[in-house]
Design a protein around this motif. Sequence first.
Motif, PDB file in Angstrom:
ATOM      1  N   ARG A  38      80.749 -17.931 107.194  1.00 38.59           N
ATOM      2  CA  ARG A  38      81.335 -16.806 108.075  1.00 38.59           C
ATOM      3  C   ARG A  38      82.152 -17.578 109.090  1.00 38.59           C
ATOM      4  O   ARG A  38      83.349 -17.283 109.448  1.00 38.59           O
ATOM      5  CB  ARG A  38      80.535 -15.829 108.646  1.00 38.59           C
ATOM      6  N   THR A  39      81.479 -18.415 109.920  1.00 38.16           N
ATOM      7  CA  THR A  39      82.061 -19.025 110.883  1.00 38.16           C
ATOM      8  C   THR A  39      83.565 -19.968 110.478  1.00 38.16           C
ATOM      9  O   THR A  39      84.646 -19.926 111.096  1.00 38.16           O
ATOM     10  CB  THR A  39      81.296 -20.107 111.767  1.00 38.16           C
ATOM     11  N   HIS A  40      83.330 -20.632 109.287  1.00 34.89           N
ATOM     12  CA  HIS A  40      84.493 -21.286 108.804  1.00 34.89           C
ATOM     13  C   HIS A  40      85.575 -20.502 108.360  1.00 34.89           C
ATOM     14  O   HIS A  40      86.842 -20.724 108.476  1.00 34.89           O
ATOM     15  CB  HIS A  40      83.784 -22.212 107.572  1.00 34.89           C
ATOM     16  N   ALA A  41      85.182 -19.497 107.952  1.00 35.25           N
ATOM     17  CA  ALA A  41      86.230 -18.376 107.205  1.00 35.25           C
ATOM     18  C   ALA A  41      87.051 -17.930 108.361  1.00 35.25           C
ATOM     19  O   ALA A  41      88.342 -18.028 108.347  1.00 35.25           O
ATOM     20  CB  ALA A  41      85.551 -17.239 106.567  1.00 35.25           C
ATOM     21  N   ALA A  42      86.453 -17.635 109.708  1.00 37.64           N
ATOM     22  CA  ALA A  42      87.074 -17.371 110.854  1.00 37.64           C
ATOM     23  C   ALA A  42      88.035 -18.589 111.383  1.00 37.64           C
ATOM     24  O   ALA A  42      89.172 -18.248 111.727  1.00 37.64           O
ATOM     25  CB  ALA A  42      86.185 -16.801 112.205  1.00 37.64           C
ATOM     26  N   ARG A  43      87.264 -19.668 111.090  1.00 42.05           N
ATOM     27  CA  ARG A  43      88.364 -20.885 111.644  1.00 42.05           C
ATOM     28  C   ARG A  43      89.755 -21.056 110.578  1.00 42.05           C
ATOM     29  O   ARG A  43      90.434 -21.280 111.335  1.00 42.05           O
ATOM     30  CB  ARG A  43      87.130 -22.070 111.473  1.00 42.05           C
ATOM     31  N   VAL A  44      89.344 -21.061 109.622  1.00 39.79           N
ATOM     32  CA  VAL A  44      90.436 -21.125 108.525  1.00 39.79           C
ATOM     33  C   VAL A  44      91.539 -20.102 108.792  1.00 39.79           C
ATOM     34  O   VAL A  44      92.502 -20.340 108.984  1.00 39.79           O
ATOM     35  CB  VAL A  44      89.892 -21.007 107.129  1.00 39.79           C
ATOM     36  N   GLU A  45      91.190 -18.681 109.197  1.00 41.39           N
ATOM     37  CA  GLU A  45      92.076 -17.888 109.447  1.00 41.39           C
ATOM     38  C   GLU A  45      92.877 -18.245 110.584  1.00 41.39           C
ATOM     39  O   GLU A  45      94.067 -18.184 110.955  1.00 41.39           O
ATOM     40  CB  GLU A  45      91.244 -16.395 109.907  1.00 41.39           C
ATOM     41  N   ARG A  46      92.206 -18.721 111.684  1.00 39.77           N
ATOM     42  CA  ARG A  46      92.726 -19.099 113.167  1.00 39.77           C
ATOM     43  C   ARG A  46      93.875 -20.393 112.938  1.00 39.77           C
ATOM     44  O   ARG A  46      94.888 -20.268 113.284  1.00 39.77           O
ATOM     45  CB  ARG A  46      91.709 -19.620 114.089  1.00 39.77           C
ATOM     46  N   LEU A  47      93.313 -21.184 111.989  1.00 42.40           N
ATOM     47  CA  LEU A  47      94.015 -22.451 111.775  1.00 42.40           C
ATOM     48  C   LEU A  47      95.373 -22.032 110.888  1.00 42.40           C
ATOM     49  O   LEU A  47      96.578 -22.610 111.230  1.00 42.40           O
ATOM     50  CB  LEU A  47      93.306 -23.452 111.163  1.00 42.40           C
ATOM     51  N   ARG A  48      95.151 -21.159 109.946  1.00 41.32           N
ATOM     52  CA  ARG A  48      96.646 -20.472 109.299  1.00 41.32           C
ATOM     53  C   ARG A  48      97.440 -19.833 110.231  1.00 41.32           C
ATOM     54  O   ARG A  48      98.730 -20.247 110.170  1.00 41.32           O
ATOM     55  CB  ARG A  48      95.898 -19.641 108.274  1.00 41.32           C
ATOM     56  N   GLN A  49      97.008 -19.100 111.041  1.00 41.68           N
ATOM     57  CA  GLN A  49      97.599 -18.398 112.188  1.00 41.68           C
ATOM     58  C   GLN A  49      98.517 -19.596 112.861  1.00 41.68           C
ATOM     59  O   GLN A  49      99.657 -19.064 113.430  1.00 41.68           O
ATOM     60  CB  GLN A  49      96.666 -17.624 112.899  1.00 41.68           C
ATOM     61  N   ALA A  50      97.671 -20.454 113.336  1.00 46.57           N
ATOM     62  CA  ALA A  50      98.570 -21.588 113.950  1.00 46.57           C
ATOM     63  C   ALA A  50      99.470 -22.407 113.251  1.00 46.57           C
ATOM     64  O   ALA A  50     100.034 -23.295 113.773  1.00 46.57           O
ATOM     65  CB  ALA A  50      97.149 -22.654 114.475  1.00 46.57           C
ATOM     66  N   GLY A  51      99.517 -22.213 111.766  1.00 50.41           N
ATOM     67  CA  GLY A  51     100.438 -22.957 111.035  1.00 50.41           C
ATOM     68  C   GLY A  51     100.127 -24.015 110.454  1.00 50.41           C
ATOM     69  O   GLY A  51     100.860 -24.806 109.847  1.00 50.41           O
ATOM     70  N   VAL A  52      98.785 -24.398 110.357  1.00 50.11           N
ATOM     71  CA  VAL A  52      98.392 -25.331 109.363  1.00 50.11           C
ATOM     72  C   VAL A  52      98.342 -24.988 108.178  1.00 50.11           C
ATOM     73  O   VAL A  52      98.002 -23.738 107.589  1.00 50.11           O
ATOM     74  CB  VAL A  52      96.887 -25.705 109.945  1.00 50.11           C
ATOM     75  N   ALA A  53      98.831 -26.214 107.355  1.00 53.64           N
ATOM     76  CA  ALA A  53      99.223 -25.839 105.833  1.00 53.64           C
ATOM     77  C   ALA A  53      97.788 -25.558 105.151  1.00 53.64           C
ATOM     78  O   ALA A  53      96.743 -26.097 105.475  1.00 53.64           O
ATOM     79  CB  ALA A  53      99.922 -27.121 105.266  1.00 53.64           C
ATOM     80  N   ALA A  54      97.912 -24.959 104.032  1.00 49.92           N
ATOM     81  CA  ALA A  54      96.654 -24.647 103.331  1.00 49.92           C
ATOM     82  C   ALA A  54      96.031 -25.553 102.779  1.00 49.92           C
ATOM     83  O   ALA A  54      94.977 -25.911 102.742  1.00 49.92           O
ATOM     84  CB  ALA A  54      97.108 -23.600 102.264  1.00 49.92           C
ATOM     85  N   GLU A  55      96.928 -26.658 102.310  1.00 51.62           N
ATOM     86  CA  GLU A  55      96.264 -27.865 101.609  1.00 51.62           C
ATOM     87  C   GLU A  55      95.680 -28.824 102.834  1.00 51.62           C
ATOM     88  O   GLU A  55      94.717 -29.558 102.347  1.00 51.62           O
ATOM     89  CB  GLU A  55      97.176 -28.729 100.863  1.00 51.62           C
ATOM     90  N   ALA A  56      96.124 -28.767 103.949  1.00 52.88           N
ATOM     91  CA  ALA A  56      95.384 -29.577 105.030  1.00 52.88           C
ATOM     92  C   ALA A  56      94.100 -28.839 105.274  1.00 52.88           C
ATOM     93  O   ALA A  56      93.082 -29.447 105.475  1.00 52.88           O
ATOM     94  CB  ALA A  56      96.295 -29.543 106.269  1.00 52.88           C
ATOM     95  N   ILE A  57      93.959 -27.463 105.229  1.00 48.12           N
ATOM     96  CA  ILE A  57      92.801 -26.825 105.650  1.00 48.12           C
ATOM     97  C   ILE A  57      91.750 -27.085 104.652  1.00 48.12           C
ATOM     98  O   ILE A  57      90.727 -27.137 104.937  1.00 48.12           O
ATOM     99  CB  ILE A  57      93.209 -25.306 105.822  1.00 48.12           C
TER     100      ILE A  57
END
Lengths: 110, 234
Positions: free
Chosen positions: B172-191
């Motif tokens: 759950r913590t990681h799902a929230a982190r993934v969402e923050r990174l995505r919003q910050a413009g980090v590419a999906a394959e990097a995430i």
Amino acid sequence: MPSETDVLEPLKVAEEWCGEGRAVALATVIETWGSAPRPAGSHLVVDSEGNFQGSVSGGCVEGAVIAEAADVIASGKPKMLEFGVADETAWRVGLSCGGRIRVYVEPIDG
Amino acid sequence: MELSALQALNAARAARRAAVVVSDLSDGTARVFLEGTSFPAELAKAISAAFLTGRPGPLTIEGRSLFFNVHLPPPRLVAIGAVHISQALARFAPVAGFDMAIIDPRTAFATAERFQGVELLADWPEDVLAARPLDRYTALAALTHDPKIDDYPIRAALQAQCFYVGALGSRRTHAARVERLRQAGVAAEAIERIRAPIGLDIGASSPAEIAVAVLAEIIEALRRRDLGGEGGKA
């Protein structure tokens, strides 16, 4: 600060020993065939008293290498050693894993 | 090998410079070559190959029997968070051959007596990494599960193509982190490169056991890394 890795690091040990005025030989795995426990480039450092650090085979032939290192230190000439199941001395110092290795033993010249 | 060559080699290794040692097996003389310098024409191809593959071996060149040994810099481990898991990692990682540094701006956690033998940087990751950028030979383990501390170095590690990027936290913590990174413009394959939940699944429970699981995962990432392209260079 010396880390635990330093203690296990034969090339640093070799330099330290030379700095203390000890006569030192360096053994290096040059080539391996079949299943050999330590890869090419692995080092074992030996002084004239038979103190050693590092490994060339995981324990199988270290004793023989240390004995040869004494000759190398005495003569000042490098030597190539071969160990393996096909070796005629296999019963004494062979590799139980069935591999073969070539080990180069050379003096460190101050 | 001459003592001077041994000293030059050890100095290069201490400075994290990649080195190839070329030994002449007929007489034991050795020459030390550093990456980024020029090599004698007859050896250039073999030396370059050694740097790229990291594999030592013998070779006969112009009738001389030579041995090429390669010394690549030891991989680094940067842990974000001077937490209990990091204390155990600080014991294990140096034995496994990693240079380790721990970054945590919380001075209550980052005390020298809790972390002997590894580098401890009691500052914000933004500031530390600006002065000492991450590289491909570095693993990053984010262990605070505080986004204010962890998120920046995770992004920096993905950008620097660190061979390992792991982050502590529940799914759950990681799902929230993934969402923050995505919003910050980090590419999906990097995430997707982020290893989370962190550590190999060995049922680790205590902080020390989790440290073993994390270190094992880092070793797996290092030994199975993609050597294609620039990835294999020191």
